[in-house]
Design a protein around this motif. Structure first.
Motif: not given
Length: 548
Positions: A330-335, A337-348
């Motif tokens: 879960l830690r790896s998955q959270t990490h 997902h956090a990276n991908r969420l940052h990528a999505i926010i940056s694109l927005i």
């Protein structure tokens, strides 16, 4: 003070006393026998002397003469010197002496018994005469008609016979001394041997020591087994019999006992072992073994092995490992997902909403696909979450995780904790091996393949990697605590993975094998029959064990 004496000293003194008594008795018998033989030989000699003189024609002629003493006295004195006798007395049929060593006694009456000689019979007696106690033979002198015309008595004094017997005394005493010396030497040699093997302890000390050892063997909460150099189990305590399932009526030979192969090999080999893990039925035993040597000796007399039951402790460790595996996943998955969420926010933020939406949709599609395959096949959300997390964990380490699944597993058939422990440790080991290979094995780079197959009433889990492979496919060796099959050990790892995998497999009632095929291939087969019910209830009581 005597009760503190060692067995060796007691045996020496006892044997010495016995030898002295035996020697004295033997000497007494020999002296008595020598005396008896001397008396018998003297009787026979006196009888021969008296008979030869009585049969002489001179004795018959002299007996018929008017003065027998004149003829017979000189002859009798000469015969005494020649025959070595103390006296030769010749007499009339009435017992009147014709000859005597003391001439003054000639004409007197013979003091011994003459009735048998008067009746014509020779005889031998020991009696007191004028010269003292003596051994004498009396023989009748007969004429041609057989009439007794006189008698001859020849004899020696008892003192001379005793001197003759005493002449053999040195021989008897020498033999007795030799017997005493030989017995003492034998007692001393045996005493030295007993002192060495008993370490100088007395019977009371040995008995007390035996009582203490018996108490320890029956009360200690660890299994204890002693095996000699010939492969015979010479001693084991109650707890060892319980842990190993030893039948008291069975043969003590290791080959005849129903022991797991790895344990039999360890006990037979006699090698030194420290905290090795071995499966015995549904028990996980931690075994230590050392050579058994007598004090002061460098040659092993066998081995002593101790067994500790770590089944419950390992079960708790497996539960902890399962939890840690899920947390790490879960830690790896959270990490991730956090990276991908940052990528999505940056694109927005860059006013590129369309690309952000496409990125999120693609990620959601991949997660749904992987999760759908896992859940659809296993119907177990914990395993689905585990595999999704392991995928993220593999991505972090530059390893590609490929998952395939087929079939449908009935719900509530297997214990989720044991499944997470089994699959999680298999995948962790494979990721470590593939990552350690550095992507040099094959064009696809470091890769781990996980295949889940539900068919024929069993769940088959196959985990393969393109790492360096297993150093040995003997899982008894890889499963020992403190050993590992990894070429590079992850910090904090201690080689417990294989032990936990085998324990979880045994708890699920399954089997597991290891192979090398371009890398390590681990295959676990877990039955889904109703017999797996106890494991599903969280109580691993199955009797099947993981096989190498």
């Amino acid at each position: 003070m005597w009760h503190r004496w060692s067995i060796a000293r007691r045996l020496f003194l006892g044997n010495l006393l016995f030898t002295v008594v035996l020697t004295a008795a033997f000497a007494a018998v020999m002296v008595s026998d020598a005396g008896s033989r001397s008396y018998e030989q003297t009787r026979q000699r006196m009888l021969s002397v008296a008979t030869s003189m009585a049969d002489s024609p001179l004795a018959v002629a002299a007996a018929a003469s008017p003065d027998p003493s004149a003829v017979l006295q000189p002859w009798a004195r000469a015969a005494m010197g020649n025959a070595g006798v103390d006296f030769v007395t010749m007499m009339s049929p009435d017992g009147v002496r014709w000859t005597h060593p003391d001439p003054a006694r000639i004409g007197g009456t013979y003091s011994g018994s003459i009735k048998q000689a008067q009746a014509g019979q020779a005889f031998v007696e020991t009696t007191a005469g004028t010269l003292g106690p003596s051994v004498r033979a009396i023989v009748p002198i007969k004429d041609a008609a057989g009439t007794v015309v006189g008698m001859v008595s020849a004899g020696v004094t008892v003192h001379n016979v005793e001197v003759l017997a005493a002449a053999r005394l040195p021989e008897v005493l020498g033999l007795a001394a030799a017997l005493l010396l030989a017995g003492s030497l034998a007692a001393w040699t045996l005493g030295r041997y007993l002192k060495r093997v008993t370490f100088g302890w007395g019977p009371a000390e040995l008995g007390q020591l035996f009582a203490y050892y018996e108490s320890v063997l029956h009360s200690v909460r660890e299994g204890l087994v002693l095996v000699d150099t010939g492969g015979t189990m010479v001693l084991y305590n109650d707890h060892a019999a319980l842990l190993l399932g030893i039948d008291p009526a069975a043969s003590p030979q290791l080959d005849a006992l129903d022991l797991p192969g790895s344990l039999r090999e360890l006990l037979r080999s006699g090698r030194t072992a420290t905290d090795e893990v071995h499966l015995a039925g549904d028990r996980l035993l931690v075994v230590s073994q050392r050579p058994a040597r007598a004090p002061g000796s460098s040659t092993p007399a066998g081995t002593v092995a101790t067994f500790r039951d770590h089944t419950e402790l390992t079960s708790l460790a497996g539960s902890l490992s399962s939890t840690q595996t899920l947390v790490e996943a879960l830690r790896s998955q959270t990490h991730e997902h956090a990276n991908r969420l940052h990528a999505i926010i940056s694109l927005i933020e860059l006013d590129r909403a369309g690309e952000a939406l496409d990125f999120a949709a693609a990620e959601l599609s991949e997660s749904v696909r992987l999760g759908g395959e896992s859940v659809g096949t296993l119907d177990e959300p914990f395993l689905a979450a585990l595999l999704l997390g392991k995928r993220a964990q593999a991505d972090e380490r530059g390893v590609r995780l490929e998952l395939t699944a087929s079939g449908t597993m009935p719900p509530d058939r297997l214990d989720a904790r044991d499944l997470v422990t089994l699959l999680g440790n298999l995948v962790d080991n494979a990721i470590d091996a593939a990552a350690g290979a550095g992507g040099t094995r094959g064009p696809a780079g470091p890769t781990v393949w996980v295949d889940l197959l539900v068919a024929d009433g069993a769940l088959t889990i196959t985990v393969a990697d393109n790492g360096p492979g297993l150093p040995t496919t003997d899982l008894d060796v890889l499963g020992r605590i403190g050993t590992t099959g990894k070429t590079s050990v992850v910090p904090g790892g201690r080689g417990y993975g294989i032990a936990l995998i085998r324990r979880a497999t045994a708890a699920l009632g399954g089997t597991i094998i290891g192979e090398n095929d371009g890398g390590a291939v681990m295959t676990a087969v877990v039955p889904l029959s109703d017999a797996a019910g106890p494991a599903a209830a969280g109580s691993p009581t199955g009797t099947a064990q993981a096989t190498p």
